[in-house]
Scaffold this active site. Structure first.
Site, PDB file in Angstrom:
ATOM      1  NE  ARG A 124      -3.971  -1.922  -0.061  1.00 19.09           N
ATOM      2  CZ  ARG A 124      -4.778  -2.121  -1.098  1.00 19.09           C
ATOM      3  NH1 ARG A 124      -4.556  -1.493  -2.256  1.00 19.09           N
ATOM      4  NH2 ARG A 124      -5.809  -2.950  -0.993  1.00 19.09           N
TER       5      ARG A 124
ATOM      6  CB  ALA B 180     -11.063  -5.595   0.220  1.00 17.35           C
TER       7      ALA B 180
END
Length: 210
Positions: free
Chosen positions: A69, A81
């Protein structure tokens, strides 16, 4: 709770200015009426909305991914997700798609665990987290460079919850989803149906794409 005989202020938006409209988010500045008669500016990040999945197998293990990330500059432990592709997509349909794409799984049983407002002080992003059970393997199609880099692991649910409290898991939907899943699976809470109303599902950014 409000006191008897009082009414809540209507925070009416009197003007709105787009600052940025991108592929994933938009940023606007709203001028909002405040109690007392003045106005204040609020910076709002619009988002498509997202889904996440606590997928628990017959052995009681949960599927987690380890993914880079860039905002935090490191790999994080997360749930499978992804974004809701469009406003009309049912959240459970999006969740099933993401589970297949990211970890190559489908589930015969779906429940709604929690709706998690990521940071309502400045964004309308809300993530619906599902509990998926009765898992089966399906073909996984890698969708891009980020998904090619992610690692897939399974942990006992209690171990995953321990990782939440130790600070090893910091992704907000993973934190909320894992704790909620343990409450449900140990009989202390009841989940909602997979198609439960999604009151706070974001719609404004999706409407821009129409």
């Amino acid at each position: 709770m409000t006191s008897s005989g009082t009414s809540r202020h209507d925070f009416r938006t009197v003007s709105s200015e787009d600052v940025h409209v991108g592929r994933v988010v938009a940023l606007r500045i709203d001028e909002v009426e405040m109690p007392g008669g003045g106005t204040a500016k609020r910076e709002i990040v619009e988002h498509m909305g997202a889904v996440a999945v606590v997928a628990v197998d017959d052995a009681g293990e949960v599927v987690l991914i380890h993914q880079y990330r860039h905002a935090l500059g490191r790999h994080l432990w997360e749930l499978p997700a992804g974004l809701l592709d469009h406003d009309a997509e049912e959240p459970v349909v999006g969740a099933r798609r993401e589970l297949a794409e990211e970890v190559g799984l489908d589930a015969a049983r779906w429940d709604t665990l929690v709706d998690e407002a990521a940071s309502p002080g400045f964004t309308d992003e809300v993530v619906r987290v599902f509990l998926a059970r009765d898992l089966s393997e399906v073909d996984r199609e890698v969708q891009g460079e980020e998904e090619a880099d992610l690692e897939i692991h399974r942990f006992p649910l209690d171990e995953a919850v321990r990782m939440v409290f130790s600070g090893e898991i910091v992704n907000s939907s993973a934190v909320a989803g894992l704790i909620a899943a343990r409450e449900v699976l140990e009989g202390r809470a009841e989940p909602r149906p997979a198609d439960a109303p999604f009151r706070d599902k974001p719609t404004r950014f999706a409407a821009r794409k129409k």
